[in-house]
Design an enzyme around this catalytic site. Structure first.
Site, mmCIF file in Angstrom:
data_model
loop_
_atom_site.group_PDB
_atom_site.id
_atom_site.type_symbol
_atom_site.label_atom_id
_atom_site.label_comp_id
_atom_site.label_asym_id
_atom_site.label_seq_id
_atom_site.Cartn_x
_atom_site.Cartn_y
_atom_site.Cartn_z
ATOM 1 C CG ASP A 63 -1.868 1.197 1.322
ATOM 2 O OD1 ASP A 63 -1.439 2.272 0.793
ATOM 3 O OD2 ASP A 63 -2.581 1.148 2.305
ATOM 4 C CE1 TYR A 156 -8.105 11.272 -9.069
ATOM 5 C CE2 TYR A 156 -8.655 12.900 -10.463
ATOM 6 C CZ TYR A 156 -7.923 11.830 -10.333
ATOM 7 O OH TYR A 156 -7.438 11.168 -11.218
#
Ligand code: NAP
Length: 257
Positions: A63, A156
């Site tokens: 991750d 975003y």
């Protein structure tokens, strides 16, 4: 050094845009690490495919928001292939939200992956690149950061704008060591992220509508983005740094930016 001497790490390389990038760099001759978070199946199938075509590849889980996991991955790549010389920060997630639907936790997670993830990988590979006095770093941002305004994309876009300015600043920090840092800013590209949650009919409508907004009349393919990444990553591109290249088919809805 030519392509055969390169060791590439593509984060989120098992699916979508990252998959096309990993495949392309392997085709050029680089040894490639296909990083993934949870979809081992996708990453392993790409590795098998690259090897079947005579290339060199491994799949590595990590991750990117987890600093220690990233360092462990970079160490494992070094023992398998040698130090990373090409890093493509492609892993990313998009959480749609407006001021009305703002969710602290989801937005923090998006920033951890899209921004901190790139910082972690760059920090993990830069020692090796400095020693080699050569390196290529390519960050995948988005045209959301430089002008387009699809509803729900504000936060975003902010993560991608942050990655864009870090691209320029890191290019300045790492330039003295022969390391280039550039960004490719994709337009709307056919992937799971772009399609998420849409029915066939909705998807057809979206691809038609966004295709019509580009000068070239279509949405992008992952390979369109991989081609631009291959240019920045190439051994011959050693005097190109601090650049952001929009690869979007010529989007007309923000031509005046
Ligand atoms: P996608 O199909 O959803 O694939 C995302 C990839 O990122 C997957 O391989 C996923 O791994 C990986 N990933 C997600 N979180 C991760 C984490 N924490 N650590 C490691 N890997 C992680 O997305 P895509 O459309 O190919 O997008 C790739 C990049 O392009 C993203 O940065 C995105 O923001 C950017 N972009 C996309 C578009 C577009 O229209 N598609 C436009 C502009 C920019 P798993 O396979 O393990 O899940």
């Amino acid at each position: 050094m030519g392509w055969r001497e390169q060791v590439a790490l593509v984060t989120g390389g098992g699916r979508g845009i990252g998959r096309a990038i990993a495949r392309r760099l392997a085709r050029e001759g680089a040894a490639v690490c296909v990083n993934y978070e949870s979809r081992a199946d996708a990453a392993e199938s790409l590795v098998a495919d690259i090897r079947a075509n005579g290339g060199r590849a491994i799949a590595e889980p990590a991750d990117v928001s987890d600093d220690a996991a990233v360092e462990g991955m970079v160490d494992r790549i070094a023992s398998e292939f040698g130090p990373v010389s090409i890093l493509v920060n492609n892993a990313g997630i998009s959480h749609k939200a407006t001021l009305e639907t703002y969710n602290d936790e989801a937005l923090a997670r998006m920033r951890q992956v899209n921004v901190d993830g790139a910082i972690h990988t760059i920090r993990a590979v830069m020692g090796g690149m400095r020693r080699m006095r050569e390196g290529r770093i390519v960050n995948i941002t988005s045209i959301a950061a430089i002008g387009t305004a699809l509803p729900g994309n504000a936060f975003y876009a902010a993560t991608k704008a942050e990655l864009q300015i870090l691209t320029l600043r890191f290019a300045m920090e790492l330039g003295p060591y022969g390391i280039t840092v550039n960004a490719v800013a994709p337009g709307f590209v056919q992937t799971d992220m772009a399609r998420r949650g849409q029915s066939d009919a909705e998807w057809q409508e979206v691809t038609k509508r966004l295709g019509e907004r580009s000068m070239l009349g279509r949405i992008g393919t992952p390979e369109d983005i991989a081609n631009a990444v291959a240019f920045f990553a190439a051994p011959e591109s050693g005097w190109v740094t601090a650049q952001v290249l929009a690869v979007d088919g010529g989007r007309m809805d923000y031509i005046g930016r």
